[in-house]
Design a protein around this motif. Sequence first.
Motif, PDB file in Angstrom:
ATOM      1  N   LEU A 155      -1.131   9.041 -10.957  1.00 32.76           N
ATOM      2  CA  LEU A 155      -0.585   8.492  -9.715  1.00 32.76           C
ATOM      3  C   LEU A 155      -0.842   6.882  -9.250  1.00 32.76           C
ATOM      4  O   LEU A 155      -0.092   6.120  -8.632  1.00 32.76           O
ATOM      5  CB  LEU A 155      -0.978   9.436  -8.481  1.00 32.76           C
ATOM      6  CG  LEU A 155      -0.464  10.753  -8.304  1.00 32.76           C
ATOM      7  CD1 LEU A 155      -1.318  11.479  -7.495  1.00 32.76           C
ATOM      8  CD2 LEU A 155       1.042  10.791  -8.124  1.00 32.76           C
ATOM      9  N   VAL A 156      -2.222   6.381  -9.648  1.00 33.54           N
ATOM     10  CA  VAL A 156      -2.513   5.168  -9.645  1.00 33.54           C
ATOM     11  C   VAL A 156      -1.543   4.216 -10.297  1.00 33.54           C
ATOM     12  O   VAL A 156      -1.275   3.220 -10.105  1.00 33.54           O
ATOM     13  CB  VAL A 156      -4.149   4.917  -9.876  1.00 33.54           C
ATOM     14  CG1 VAL A 156      -4.427   3.475  -9.802  1.00 33.54           C
ATOM     15  CG2 VAL A 156      -4.717   5.638  -8.507  1.00 33.54           C
ATOM     16  N   ALA A 157      -1.328   4.822 -11.635  1.00 38.23           N
ATOM     17  CA  ALA A 157      -0.691   4.077 -12.451  1.00 38.23           C
ATOM     18  C   ALA A 157       0.896   3.810 -12.127  1.00 38.23           C
ATOM     19  O   ALA A 157       1.773   2.885 -12.443  1.00 38.23           O
ATOM     20  CB  ALA A 157      -0.634   4.822 -13.875  1.00 38.23           C
ATOM     21  N   LEU A 158       1.210   4.853 -11.164  1.00 37.16           N
ATOM     22  CA  LEU A 158       2.583   4.895 -10.530  1.00 37.16           C
ATOM     23  C   LEU A 158       2.653   3.767  -9.587  1.00 37.16           C
ATOM     24  O   LEU A 158       3.661   3.545  -8.786  1.00 37.16           O
ATOM     25  CB  LEU A 158       3.040   6.445 -10.087  1.00 37.16           C
ATOM     26  CG  LEU A 158       3.514   7.186 -11.255  1.00 37.16           C
ATOM     27  CD1 LEU A 158       3.590   8.558 -10.603  1.00 37.16           C
ATOM     28  CD2 LEU A 158       4.780   6.953 -12.014  1.00 37.16           C
ATOM     29  N   GLY A 159       1.563   3.424  -9.043  1.00 40.72           N
ATOM     30  CA  GLY A 159       1.508   2.271  -7.850  1.00 40.72           C
ATOM     31  C   GLY A 159       0.899   2.684  -6.880  1.00 40.72           C
ATOM     32  O   GLY A 159       0.876   2.001  -5.674  1.00 40.72           O
ATOM     33  N   TYR A 160       0.501   4.023  -6.403  1.00 41.30           N
ATOM     34  CA  TYR A 160      -0.068   4.587  -5.363  1.00 41.30           C
ATOM     35  C   TYR A 160      -1.410   3.937  -5.239  1.00 41.30           C
ATOM     36  O   TYR A 160      -1.998   3.864  -6.352  1.00 41.30           O
ATOM     37  CB  TYR A 160       0.000   6.006  -5.234  1.00 41.30           C
ATOM     38  CG  TYR A 160       1.380   6.528  -5.030  1.00 41.30           C
ATOM     39  CD1 TYR A 160       1.932   6.379  -3.804  1.00 41.30           C
ATOM     40  CD2 TYR A 160       1.958   7.059  -6.133  1.00 41.30           C
ATOM     41  CE1 TYR A 160       3.222   7.030  -3.386  1.00 41.30           C
ATOM     42  CE2 TYR A 160       3.324   7.641  -5.801  1.00 41.30           C
ATOM     43  CZ  TYR A 160       3.928   7.443  -4.716  1.00 41.30           C
ATOM     44  OH  TYR A 160       5.017   8.016  -4.412  1.00 41.30           O
ATOM     45  N   SER A 161      -2.188   3.759  -4.254  1.00 41.93           N
ATOM     46  CA  SER A 161      -3.572   3.497  -4.181  1.00 41.93           C
ATOM     47  C   SER A 161      -4.311   4.727  -4.608  1.00 41.93           C
ATOM     48  O   SER A 161      -3.993   5.933  -4.369  1.00 41.93           O
ATOM     49  CB  SER A 161      -4.031   3.114  -2.780  1.00 41.93           C
ATOM     50  OG  SER A 161      -4.069   4.046  -1.913  1.00 41.93           O
ATOM     51  N   SER A 162      -5.534   4.348  -5.004  1.00 34.29           N
ATOM     52  CA  SER A 162      -6.618   5.624  -5.261  1.00 34.29           C
ATOM     53  C   SER A 162      -6.535   6.410  -4.152  1.00 34.29           C
ATOM     54  O   SER A 162      -6.934   7.743  -4.121  1.00 34.29           O
ATOM     55  CB  SER A 162      -7.724   5.102  -6.066  1.00 34.29           C
ATOM     56  OG  SER A 162      -8.463   4.108  -5.186  1.00 34.29           O
ATOM     57  N   SER A 163      -6.790   5.638  -3.160  1.00 30.99           N
ATOM     58  CA  SER A 163      -6.997   6.406  -1.620  1.00 30.99           C
ATOM     59  C   SER A 163      -5.704   7.412  -1.356  1.00 30.99           C
ATOM     60  O   SER A 163      -6.024   8.616  -1.023  1.00 30.99           O
ATOM     61  CB  SER A 163      -7.489   5.576  -0.637  1.00 30.99           C
ATOM     62  OG  SER A 163      -7.756   6.181   0.487  1.00 30.99           O
ATOM     63  N   GLU A 164      -4.767   6.985  -1.456  1.00 29.44           N
ATOM     64  CA  GLU A 164      -3.549   7.815  -1.333  1.00 29.44           C
ATOM     65  C   GLU A 164      -3.560   8.764  -2.264  1.00 29.44           C
ATOM     66  O   GLU A 164      -3.370  10.295  -1.974  1.00 29.44           O
ATOM     67  CB  GLU A 164      -2.430   6.807  -1.242  1.00 29.44           C
ATOM     68  CG  GLU A 164      -2.008   6.153  -0.409  1.00 29.44           C
ATOM     69  CD  GLU A 164      -0.858   4.882  -0.741  1.00 29.44           C
ATOM     70  OE1 GLU A 164      -0.171   4.613   0.339  1.00 29.44           O
ATOM     71  OE2 GLU A 164      -0.832   4.701  -1.638  1.00 29.44           O
ATOM     72  N   GLY A 194      -9.224   1.453  -4.276  1.00 26.20           N
ATOM     73  CA  GLY A 194      -7.760   1.405  -4.170  1.00 26.20           C
ATOM     74  C   GLY A 194      -7.270   0.284  -3.242  1.00 26.20           C
ATOM     75  O   GLY A 194      -6.097   0.164  -2.998  1.00 26.20           O
ATOM     76  N   GLU A 195      -7.986  -0.546  -2.696  1.00 24.50           N
ATOM     77  CA  GLU A 195      -7.782  -1.666  -1.915  1.00 24.50           C
ATOM     78  C   GLU A 195      -7.041  -1.104  -0.676  1.00 24.50           C
ATOM     79  O   GLU A 195      -5.998  -1.735  -0.174  1.00 24.50           O
ATOM     80  CB  GLU A 195      -7.019  -2.695  -2.688  1.00 24.50           C
ATOM     81  CG  GLU A 195      -8.014  -3.240  -3.875  1.00 24.50           C
ATOM     82  CD  GLU A 195      -7.167  -4.487  -4.421  1.00 24.50           C
ATOM     83  OE1 GLU A 195      -6.379  -5.073  -3.984  1.00 24.50           O
ATOM     84  OE2 GLU A 195      -7.786  -4.810  -5.589  1.00 24.50           O
ATOM     85  N   ASP A 196      -7.490  -0.105  -0.137  1.00 21.18           N
ATOM     86  CA  ASP A 196      -6.921   0.533   1.118  1.00 21.18           C
ATOM     87  C   ASP A 196      -7.737  -0.037   2.417  1.00 21.18           C
ATOM     88  O   ASP A 196      -8.519   0.715   2.858  1.00 21.18           O
ATOM     89  CB  ASP A 196      -6.889   2.081   0.935  1.00 21.18           C
ATOM     90  CG  ASP A 196      -6.157   2.714   2.011  1.00 21.18           C
ATOM     91  OD1 ASP A 196      -5.655   2.337   2.957  1.00 21.18           O
ATOM     92  OD2 ASP A 196      -6.245   4.086   1.682  1.00 21.18           O
ATOM     93  N   ALA A 197      -7.104  -0.996   2.650  1.00 18.24           N
ATOM     94  CA  ALA A 197      -7.740  -1.698   4.085  1.00 18.24           C
ATOM     95  C   ALA A 197      -7.340  -0.528   5.265  1.00 18.24           C
ATOM     96  O   ALA A 197      -8.283  -0.526   6.170  1.00 18.24           O
ATOM     97  CB  ALA A 197      -7.275  -2.906   4.457  1.00 18.24           C
ATOM     98  N   LYS A 198      -6.238  -0.001   5.306  1.00 18.87           N
ATOM     99  CA  LYS A 198      -5.953   0.795   6.352  1.00 18.87           C
ATOM    100  C   LYS A 198      -6.891   1.898   6.762  1.00 18.87           C
ATOM    101  O   LYS A 198      -7.377   2.302   7.698  1.00 18.87           O
ATOM    102  CB  LYS A 198      -4.589   1.222   6.174  1.00 18.87           C
ATOM    103  CG  LYS A 198      -4.006   2.291   7.343  1.00 18.87           C
ATOM    104  CD  LYS A 198      -2.447   2.617   7.117  1.00 18.87           C
ATOM    105  CE  LYS A 198      -2.159   3.462   8.082  1.00 18.87           C
ATOM    106  NZ  LYS A 198      -0.602   3.891   7.799  1.00 18.87           N
TER     107      LYS A 198
END
Length: 196
Positions: free
Chosen positions: A160-169, A104-108
Amino acid sequence: MYAYIEGVVDEVLEAALILDHDGIGYEILMPASDLGELVGRRDHIRIYTIFSATENGVFLYGFLNKEEKELFSLLISVNGVGPKAAISILGTLSCEQLRFAIAGEDAKTISQAPGIGPKSARRIILDLKDKIDFTLAVEEHVSSSSAVGGSVRGDAIEALVALGYSSSEAFKALSDVELTDDTTAEELIRIALRNL
């Protein structure tokens, strides 16, 4: 050099395990999460290991399962990420959380590990995103659910990923939701949107 070592837990230190194998005590550096699981145990276990010899010394790194060992190998293949940083990441995030964060490219999320800054987290994502299978991460997450619940949760995460959220979120928003046989993906999406 050593794929694994079997022995009896002798002592759990702050950053390492002393594993007694036939009268030889192996000092094995391990993630904090794994060490936490071993506190108080004195039984016979198998530790999956990676041997490392560098200018800083000779070290043995260990993990409770093969998946952690494989992710450790991937992490240390990233330029600028050494064994200490990789151990820190695996001690902070589960394998599943790390896979989702990379996919999900979630660097945080990756930056939550002590000693890992945003720049290192972004480098990890850039170098490993094509080597981490997001589908596998979803399948592993839902494997503990029923077959119906598993596909429903997976469908909700994909939506949810298709809606723009990261996979991690998406994963975090749904990770604690209890499923029943009647739960639909739409219901899960509504719950997740309230949690996001």
